[in-house]
Each structure stands twice: as C-alpha cells, then as structure tokens.
Write an enzyme that holds these catalytic residues in place. Structure first.
Site, PDB file in Angstrom:
ATOM      1  N   ASN A  11       0.861  -1.182   0.000  1.00 43.87           N
ATOM      2  CA  ASN A  11       0.000   0.000   0.000  1.00 43.87           C
ATOM      3  C   ASN A  11       0.899   1.234   0.000  1.00 43.87           C
ATOM      4  O   ASN A  11       1.496   1.564   1.010  1.00 43.87           O
ATOM      5  CB  ASN A  11      -0.894  -0.046   1.256  1.00 43.87           C
ATOM      6  CG  ASN A  11      -1.768   1.188   1.385  1.00 43.87           C
ATOM      7  OD1 ASN A  11      -1.830   2.011   0.472  1.00 43.87           O
ATOM      8  ND2 ASN A  11      -2.443   1.315   2.519  1.00 43.87           N
ATOM      9  N   TRP A  12       0.981   1.870  -1.151  1.00 43.69           N
ATOM     10  CA  TRP A  12       1.893   3.013  -1.278  1.00 43.69           C
ATOM     11  C   TRP A  12       1.338   4.279  -0.639  1.00 43.69           C
ATOM     12  O   TRP A  12       2.043   5.294  -0.559  1.00 43.69           O
ATOM     13  CB  TRP A  12       2.213   3.278  -2.757  1.00 43.69           C
ATOM     14  CG  TRP A  12       3.038   2.227  -3.420  1.00 43.69           C
ATOM     15  CD1 TRP A  12       3.622   1.135  -2.826  1.00 43.69           C
ATOM     16  CD2 TRP A  12       3.373   2.154  -4.802  1.00 43.69           C
ATOM     17  NE1 TRP A  12       4.297   0.401  -3.762  1.00 43.69           N
ATOM     18  CE2 TRP A  12       4.161   1.002  -4.990  1.00 43.69           C
ATOM     19  CE3 TRP A  12       3.082   2.949  -5.923  1.00 43.69           C
ATOM     20  CZ2 TRP A  12       4.665   0.626  -6.249  1.00 43.69           C
ATOM     21  CZ3 TRP A  12       3.569   2.577  -7.164  1.00 43.69           C
ATOM     22  CH2 TRP A  12       4.367   1.429  -7.320  1.00 43.69           C
ATOM     23  N   LYS A  13       0.062   4.273  -0.294  1.00 43.11           N
ATOM     24  CA  LYS A  13      -0.575   5.456   0.306  1.00 43.11           C
ATOM     25  C   LYS A  13      -0.335   6.690  -0.581  1.00 43.11           C
ATOM     26  O   LYS A  13      -0.393   6.580  -1.804  1.00 43.11           O
ATOM     27  CB  LYS A  13      -0.097   5.647   1.753  1.00 43.11           C
ATOM     28  CG  LYS A  13      -0.282   4.355   2.560  1.00 43.11           C
ATOM     29  CD  LYS A  13      -0.126   4.516   4.038  1.00 43.11           C
ATOM     30  CE  LYS A  13      -0.315   3.165   4.712  1.00 43.11           C
ATOM     31  NZ  LYS A  13      -0.321   3.234   6.162  1.00 43.11           N
ATOM     32  N   HIS A  23      -9.789   0.959   4.470  1.00 46.11           N
ATOM     33  CA  HIS A  23      -8.491   1.073   5.140  1.00 46.11           C
ATOM     34  C   HIS A  23      -8.654   2.014   6.342  1.00 46.11           C
ATOM     35  O   HIS A  23      -9.439   2.970   6.294  1.00 46.11           O
ATOM     36  CB  HIS A  23      -7.435   1.622   4.173  1.00 46.11           C
ATOM     37  CG  HIS A  23      -6.075   1.636   4.787  1.00 46.11           C
ATOM     38  ND1 HIS A  23      -5.648   2.672   5.583  1.00 46.11           N
ATOM     39  CD2 HIS A  23      -5.077   0.725   4.774  1.00 46.11           C
ATOM     40  CE1 HIS A  23      -4.432   2.395   6.019  1.00 46.11           C
ATOM     41  NE2 HIS A  23      -4.061   1.212   5.550  1.00 46.11           N
ATOM     42  N   GLU A  37      -7.049   4.418   7.444  1.00 46.46           N
ATOM     43  CA  GLU A  37      -6.895   5.853   7.189  1.00 46.46           C
ATOM     44  C   GLU A  37      -8.141   6.424   6.511  1.00 46.46           C
ATOM     45  O   GLU A  37      -8.508   7.583   6.730  1.00 46.46           O
ATOM     46  CB  GLU A  37      -5.614   6.103   6.375  1.00 46.46           C
ATOM     47  CG  GLU A  37      -4.381   5.963   7.270  1.00 46.46           C
ATOM     48  CD  GLU A  37      -3.175   5.337   6.623  1.00 46.46           C
ATOM     49  OE1 GLU A  37      -3.049   5.371   5.388  1.00 46.46           O
ATOM     50  OE2 GLU A  37      -2.328   4.788   7.377  1.00 46.46           O
ATOM     51  N   GLU A  77      -5.976  -5.331  10.130  1.00 47.49           N
ATOM     52  CA  GLU A  77      -4.977  -4.296  10.404  1.00 47.49           C
ATOM     53  C   GLU A  77      -5.359  -3.544  11.672  1.00 47.49           C
ATOM     54  O   GLU A  77      -6.142  -2.593  11.616  1.00 47.49           O
ATOM     55  CB  GLU A  77      -4.917  -3.299   9.243  1.00 47.49           C
ATOM     56  CG  GLU A  77      -4.461  -3.902   7.941  1.00 47.49           C
ATOM     57  CD  GLU A  77      -3.818  -2.852   7.061  1.00 47.49           C
ATOM     58  OE1 GLU A  77      -2.646  -3.020   6.714  1.00 47.49           O
ATOM     59  OE2 GLU A  77      -4.475  -1.839   6.755  1.00 47.49           O
ATOM     60  N   GLY A 126       1.759   2.005  10.971  1.00 48.37           N
ATOM     61  CA  GLY A 126       2.697   3.131  10.914  1.00 48.37           C
ATOM     62  C   GLY A 126       3.299   3.487  12.260  1.00 48.37           C
ATOM     63  O   GLY A 126       3.892   4.549  12.426  1.00 48.37           O
ATOM     64  N   SER A 141       2.739  -2.269  10.524  1.00 49.25           N
ATOM     65  CA  SER A 141       4.175  -2.274  10.850  1.00 49.25           C
ATOM     66  C   SER A 141       4.886  -3.577  10.482  1.00 49.25           C
ATOM     67  O   SER A 141       5.800  -4.010  11.189  1.00 49.25           O
ATOM     68  CB  SER A 141       4.398  -1.929  12.330  1.00 49.25           C
ATOM     69  OG  SER A 141       4.000  -0.586  12.573  1.00 49.25           O
ATOM     70  N   GLY A 177       2.618  -0.987   4.340  1.00 56.46           N
ATOM     71  CA  GLY A 177       2.732   0.408   3.924  1.00 56.46           C
ATOM     72  C   GLY A 177       4.191   0.815   3.828  1.00 56.46           C
ATOM     73  O   GLY A 177       4.865   0.600   2.813  1.00 56.46           O
ATOM     74  N   GLY A 178       4.709   1.368   4.925  1.00 55.22           N
ATOM     75  CA  GLY A 178       6.060   1.943   4.945  1.00 55.22           C
ATOM     76  C   GLY A 178       7.140   1.067   4.330  1.00 55.22           C
ATOM     77  O   GLY A 178       7.930   1.531   3.505  1.00 55.22           O
TER      78      GLY A 178
HETATM   79  P1  PGA Z   1       2.406   0.192   7.681  1.00 57.83           P
HETATM   80  O1  PGA Z   1       0.961   0.381   6.982  1.00 57.83           O
HETATM   81  O2  PGA Z   1       2.997  -1.071   7.126  1.00 57.83           O
HETATM   82  O3  PGA Z   1       3.167   1.417   7.321  1.00 57.83           O
HETATM   83  O4  PGA Z   1       2.136   0.073   9.174  1.00 57.83           O
HETATM   84  C1  PGA Z   1       0.140  -0.710   6.739  1.00 57.83           C
HETATM   85  C2  PGA Z   1      -1.148  -0.248   6.097  1.00 57.83           C
HETATM   86  O5  PGA Z   1      -1.619   0.837   6.461  1.00 57.83           O
HETATM   87  O6  PGA Z   1      -1.714  -0.912   5.207  1.00 57.83           O
END
Ligand code: PGA
Length: 249
Positions: free
Chosen positions: A9-11, A96, A98, A168, A174, A210, A231-232
């Site tokens: 997930n590149w956000k 998601h 967010e 999640e 994050g 994470s 994500g990250g």
């Molecule tokens: P993260 O994000 O790996 O940066 O914690 C995961 C996600 O939001 O899908």
C-alpha cells in the site's frame, strides 16, 4: 501449497514517474516465485503507469486504494470502480483505517464500496481492525465482527468467496508496533469463523500493521496468515523485493 499474497500500500507516495522507476527496479530484483503474488496499491494518479509496468506479469497485480460506490457522475475528486478498472486495476482496498479514521468513512460506506467493487469485477480487499482503546477495552472481536457484518452482511457465498480480508489493528499501522503472530492469528481465526458460517470454506486473510523485513518471516510462519499488507516497508523497491522474496521459505 499455501499461496501467499504480498500487498504493497503506497498510500500518498510515488507518482507515475516514480511508479515506473520503482516497478522497473522491483522486477529486476524480484525473482518470480510460483507460491506468491504481489499486489501494488499506488495512488490513483499512478494506477495506469503501474498497470502498464506489470502488464505481462500475472504474478504482479495492481489495485486502487479506494473507490467511490457510484459508477460515474458529479463526484469531484472521487474515482469509481469502472474508472479504476479502465486504468488497469484488478482490485481495490476498501475501508483502510486511514479512510475510516482520517476521512471519516463509515461501515455503511464500506458496504456500498464492496458491492460496487464486486459489481465491476474488482477484488475487494476489505480492511478491518480495532483502535488501541477498543483493544484495551477487550472489544477487538466485537469491532472486527461489526465491521465484517456491516460491509459483507448482505453478500452470498459466491460473492464472499471473491474477496480478501486484511486484519490491520489501527494501533499497529505506521507505529512500529506490530501485533504478535499469536494476536494476529487469533483474530484471523475469528474472521475465518465468521466467513465459514456463511458457507465459504476458504478465504484469504492478510495481516497488516508495521510489517517489515525483520518481522515478516515470524508473522508468516503463522499458518493463519495468507500474506501481509504493508505500507512503509513497501515504499523502497529493493527492500520490498527482498521482503517478498525471503519472508517465507
Ligand atoms: P504500515 O501500513 O505497514 O506502514 O504500518 C500498513 C497499512 O496501512 O496498510
């Protein structure tokens, strides 16, 4: 053989040019493995570039980070399922954390979006998970079941069998604080149980929050995890190629 799904997930990162460069590097570094597929969720502006960059690779899939439920119309700023599909998406994230917690998306919104994705042939990747306060209050299962019921309650078994769920926990996204493999696997079992009651024997359930090169192998050693949503640690093409390559034997 377990088929693993690694979702990136590149956000709000990597525009079209970045996406092309990233996927060029990823393809050079990652030696295809038959037991895993890699899904990329670029921002909407990079969907087409990403889809073009993976077009002859069936093990690499591109999806949207979100869709709106209406197929078209006067909805400034939104993208629909048909538009995402036309840009080359095969899947879409839905709900998601967010979207839920930054943009105020409701359970009812997730229901409409899942239905819209299925209607157009996009695989919905529904994200569920509790906040830290909800976990501390002992409400993890109740929250996850409420989110599942709201988003998926109206679907029959054939529709349910087409989707993927990601667990999640909000407190792990994050933050550098991942769920333990055991925490994750307990919730995965609840999710599978909920789906099994509706006649679907096999559903892919991913863990997200994470996940990185250090903890991915330990998490994926849990048989309850069919993959990870990252994500990250997915933003660096080299690092992500390495993680996908080595996180499971
Ligand atoms: P993260 O994000 O790996 O940066 O914690 C995961 C996600 O939001 O899908």
């Amino acid at each position: 053989m377990r088929s693993l799904l690694f979702a990136a997930n590149w956000k709000m990162h990597l525009g079209p040019e970045d996406a092309r460069a990233y996927l060029k590097t990823f393809r050079a570094r990652y030696n295809r493995r038959d037991d895993r597929t890699v899904w990329f969720f670029p921002p909407a502006v990079s969907l087409e570039a990403a889809a073009q960059a993976v077009r002859e690779r069936h093990d690499l899939v591109v999806g949207a980070q979100d869709i709106y439920w209406e197929p078209k119309g006067a909805f400034t700023g939104a993208i629909s399922g048909p538009l995402a599909l036309q840009a080359g998406a095969h899947a879409t994230l839905i709900g998601h954390s967010e979207r839920r917690h930054v943009f105020g998306e409701t359970d009812e919104d997730t229901r409409r979006k899942v239905a819209a994705a299925l209607a157009v042939g996009l695989v919905p990747l529904l994200c569920v998970g509790e906040t830290l306060a909800e976990r501390d209050a002992g409400h993890t299962t109740a929250v996850v079941v409420r989110q599942l019921a709201a988003a998926l309650g109206g679907l029959d078994a054939p529709a349910l069998s087409r989707l993927v769920v990601a667990y999640e926990p909000v407190w792990a996204i994050g933050t550098g604080r991942n769920a333990t493999p055991r925490d994750a696997s307990l919730v995965h079992r609840e999710i599978r149980g909920w789906i099994a009651q509706r006649g679907v024997a096999r559903l892919r359930v991913l863990y997200g929050g994470s996940v990185n090169a250090k903890n991915a192998a330990e998490l994926l050693a849990e048989q309850e995890l069919d993959g990870v949503l990252v994500g990250g640690a997915s933003l660096d093409a080299d690092g992500w190629a390495q993680l996908v390559q080595t996180a499971a034997p």
